[in-house]
Write an enzyme that holds these catalytic residues in place. Structure first.
Site, PDB file in Angstrom:
ATOM      1  N   ARG A 101      35.315  46.582  14.009  1.00 52.44           N
ATOM      2  CA  ARG A 101      34.142  45.694  14.154  1.00 52.44           C
ATOM      3  C   ARG A 101      32.957  46.576  14.522  1.00 52.44           C
ATOM      4  O   ARG A 101      32.983  47.254  15.562  1.00 52.44           O
ATOM      5  CB  ARG A 101      34.387  44.644  15.241  1.00 52.44           C
ATOM      6  CG  ARG A 101      33.116  43.946  15.675  1.00 52.44           C
ATOM      7  CD  ARG A 101      33.355  42.708  16.503  1.00 52.44           C
ATOM      8  NE  ARG A 101      33.917  41.650  15.690  1.00 52.44           N
ATOM      9  CZ  ARG A 101      33.948  40.368  16.047  1.00 52.44           C
ATOM     10  NH1 ARG A 101      33.443  39.993  17.209  1.00 52.44           N
ATOM     11  NH2 ARG A 101      34.476  39.468  15.249  1.00 52.44           N
ATOM     12  N   HIS A 128      31.659  39.277   7.257  1.00 50.81           N
ATOM     13  CA  HIS A 128      32.768  38.965   8.172  1.00 50.81           C
ATOM     14  C   HIS A 128      33.935  38.450   7.319  1.00 50.81           C
ATOM     15  O   HIS A 128      34.330  37.286   7.393  1.00 50.81           O
ATOM     16  CB  HIS A 128      32.312  37.912   9.190  1.00 50.81           C
ATOM     17  CG  HIS A 128      33.187  37.791  10.397  1.00 50.81           C
ATOM     18  ND1 HIS A 128      34.335  38.543  10.590  1.00 50.81           N
ATOM     19  CD2 HIS A 128      33.089  36.979  11.488  1.00 50.81           C
ATOM     20  CE1 HIS A 128      34.889  38.203  11.742  1.00 50.81           C
ATOM     21  NE2 HIS A 128      34.164  37.257  12.307  1.00 50.81           N
ATOM     22  N   GLN A 131      37.064  36.510   8.714  1.00 52.96           N
ATOM     23  CA  GLN A 131      36.747  35.138   9.082  1.00 52.96           C
ATOM     24  C   GLN A 131      36.780  34.235   7.853  1.00 52.96           C
ATOM     25  O   GLN A 131      37.264  33.100   7.903  1.00 52.96           O
ATOM     26  CB  GLN A 131      35.354  35.073   9.725  1.00 52.96           C
ATOM     27  CG  GLN A 131      34.956  33.681  10.170  1.00 52.96           C
ATOM     28  CD  GLN A 131      35.768  33.179  11.340  1.00 52.96           C
ATOM     29  OE1 GLN A 131      35.868  33.854  12.352  1.00 52.96           O
ATOM     30  NE2 GLN A 131      36.352  31.990  11.211  1.00 52.96           N
ATOM     31  N   ASP A 224      26.621  28.818  11.940  1.00 59.88           N
ATOM     32  CA  ASP A 224      27.008  29.915  12.838  1.00 59.88           C
ATOM     33  C   ASP A 224      25.851  30.105  13.813  1.00 59.88           C
ATOM     34  O   ASP A 224      24.755  29.549  13.606  1.00 59.88           O
ATOM     35  CB  ASP A 224      27.268  31.188  12.007  1.00 59.88           C
ATOM     36  CG  ASP A 224      27.756  32.360  12.854  1.00 59.88           C
ATOM     37  OD1 ASP A 224      28.248  32.127  13.977  1.00 59.88           O
ATOM     38  OD2 ASP A 224      27.623  33.518  12.400  1.00 59.88           O
ATOM     39  N   CYS A 264      32.570  29.560  12.817  1.00 56.56           N
ATOM     40  CA  CYS A 264      33.485  30.656  13.137  1.00 56.56           C
ATOM     41  C   CYS A 264      33.689  30.831  14.637  1.00 56.56           C
ATOM     42  O   CYS A 264      34.661  31.440  15.052  1.00 56.56           O
ATOM     43  CB  CYS A 264      32.990  31.950  12.503  1.00 56.56           C
ATOM     44  SG  CYS A 264      31.477  32.616  13.223  1.00 56.56           S
ATOM     45  N   ARG A 292      42.711  32.506  11.864  1.00 53.54           N
ATOM     46  CA  ARG A 292      42.428  33.949  11.876  1.00 53.54           C
ATOM     47  C   ARG A 292      43.748  34.716  11.946  1.00 53.54           C
ATOM     48  O   ARG A 292      43.937  35.719  11.268  1.00 53.54           O
ATOM     49  CB  ARG A 292      41.548  34.318  13.096  1.00 53.54           C
ATOM     50  CG  ARG A 292      40.124  33.781  13.051  1.00 53.54           C
ATOM     51  CD  ARG A 292      39.309  34.428  11.943  1.00 53.54           C
ATOM     52  NE  ARG A 292      39.239  35.870  12.084  1.00 53.54           N
ATOM     53  CZ  ARG A 292      38.362  36.525  12.852  1.00 53.54           C
ATOM     54  NH1 ARG A 292      37.460  35.862  13.535  1.00 53.54           N
ATOM     55  NH2 ARG A 292      38.359  37.847  12.904  1.00 53.54           N
TER      56      ARG A 292
HETATM   57  N1  NVA Z   1      27.287  35.954  13.118  1.00 53.70           N
HETATM   58  C1  NVA Z   1      27.973  36.143  14.366  1.00 53.70           C
HETATM   59  C2  NVA Z   1      29.440  35.976  14.192  1.00 53.70           C
HETATM   60  C3  NVA Z   1      30.237  36.114  15.450  1.00 53.70           C
HETATM   61  C4  NVA Z   1      31.711  35.988  15.232  1.00 53.70           C
HETATM   62  C5  NVA Z   1      27.641  37.521  14.931  1.00 53.70           C
HETATM   63  O1  NVA Z   1      27.613  38.474  14.157  1.00 53.70           O
HETATM   64  O2  NVA Z   1      27.395  37.631  16.131  1.00 53.70           O
HETATM   65  N1   CP Z   2      34.740  34.361  15.003  1.00 51.46           N
HETATM   66  C1   CP Z   2      34.880  35.557  15.610  1.00 51.46           C
HETATM   67  O1   CP Z   2      34.928  36.602  14.963  1.00 51.46           O
HETATM   68  O2   CP Z   2      34.983  35.485  16.948  1.00 51.46           O
HETATM   69  P1   CP Z   2      35.012  36.719  17.973  1.00 51.46           P
HETATM   70  O3   CP Z   2      33.612  37.285  18.001  1.00 51.46           O
HETATM   71  O4   CP Z   2      35.399  36.109  19.277  1.00 51.46           O
HETATM   72  O5   CP Z   2      35.983  37.735  17.485  1.00 51.46           O
END
Ligand code: NVA
Ligand code: CP
Length: 306
Positions: A101, A128, A131, A224, A264, A292
């Site tokens: 990540r 993502h 997801q 989101d 998500c 997930r």
């Molecule tokens: N769009 C959000 C998704 C979190 C799972 C982010 O990147 O923070």
């Molecule tokens: N949806 C998702 O990726 O959640 P986290 O940021 O908690 O991993």
């Protein structure tokens, strides 16, 4: 050649369906498939915070007979101290796969180039894809098939989730609508890729600024956070400019009567979605979060077999 999963379109429509079929099988028989028995280790690296991704990969890797090695970038040599490419050279001799990540998509590409074990995008600024496998699995469970469904994503159209919906939805043959202000439009290159994929799979891509028009007749409504990780400094501007895209019962009423609501998570109730919707009968967010686990296990099994 080693297969990686850096973007949703790293798999074809047929391959995506194969992974989702496998996810359903693994969900039915959670502990019966153990390709990581040994146990083999999977490195799961985080430059950004996480609850779901961390837990679902850790649990999923253990379910598959392996050992998850969770690495926080802050306490590793990645992140300025050592290149992604050098890190990959070290890890590939010891682990079965690498999940990362991070911020820039280019970092993942560097990590994957020439690497002999699968590299999986656990979320980047642009995509993502893990997801999306969970989201598509959830929609399939509730609606039976994906091709031909209309899905509307509202809010930050330039976010990882919106852009992954474009690519993954097009790959699944869905009609993908993104509703966002012009300043938060998806990257033109991603839209172009999604359009090309959609044509091949009999789906379509449409960009809207009007939330009502975008939701009208939709089978699935998705949103989101308006402030993705890394965008915190823009919070005030975003909260002002994204307000009309809030998913509330009035907006949901424009979709088909039994439309699904997905998010998500984590969610900011009262901002991108009201509590009535996310905690209401059309919301499938808890199935989505559970999926997930099953979707990523299927992805790992599939990648390790290819
Ligand atoms: N769009 C959000 C998704 C979190 C799972 C982010 O990147 O923070
Ligand atoms: N949806 C998702 O990726 O959640 P986290 O940021 O908690 O991993």
């Amino acid at each position: 050649m080693t297969r990686h999963f850096l973007r949703d379109d790293d798999v074809t429509g047929a391959e995506q369906a194969e992974i989702l079929d496998l996810a359903l099988e693994l969900k039915r028989d959670r502990f019966g498939t153990r390709p990581l028995a040994g146990p083999q280790t999977v490195a799961v690296i985080f430059d950004k915070s996480s609850t779901r991704t961390r837990v679902s990969f850790a649990v999923g890797i253990a379910d598959l007979g392996g050992v998850p090695l969770i690495i926080s970038t802050a306490s590793s040599q990645l992140g300025g101290k050592e290149t992604a490419s050098d890190t990959a050279r070290v890890l590939e001799r010891q682990v079965a796969a690498i999940v990362w990540r991070t911020f820039a998509q280019s970092g993942l590409e560097e990590m994957a180039t020439g690497t002999t074990v699968p590299v999986i995008n656990g979320l980047s600024d642009d995509f993502h894809p893990c997801q999306l496998l969970a989201d598509l699995l959830t929609i399939r469970e509730h609606r039976g098939a994906l091709a031909g469904l209309t899905i509307t994503f509202l809010g930050d159209g330039a976010s990882n989730m919106a852009q992954s919906y474009l690519l993954a939805g097009a790959t699944a043959g869905m009609h993908v609508r993104i509703a966002s202000p012009a300043e938060y439009s998806p990257l033109p290159a991603v839209v172009a890729d999604a359009e090309r994929i959609a044509v091949k799979n009999h789906g379509s891509i449409a960009l809207f600024t009007d939330p009502d028009a975008a939701v009208s007749g939709a089978d699935v409504v998705v949103t989101d956070t308006w402030v993705s990780m890394g965008k915190e400094e823009e919070k005030a501007h975003r909260l002002t400019h994204l307000g009309i895209y809030r998913v509330d019962p009035e907006l949901m009423a424009l979709a088909v009567p039994d439309a699904l609501f997905l998010h998500c998570l984590p969610a900011d109730r009262g901002y991108e979605v009201t509590a009535e919707v996310i905690d209401g009968p059309q919301s499938v967010v808890w199935d989505e979060a559970e999926n997930r686990l099953h979707a990523q296990k299927a992805l790992l099994v599939w990648l390790l077999a290819h």
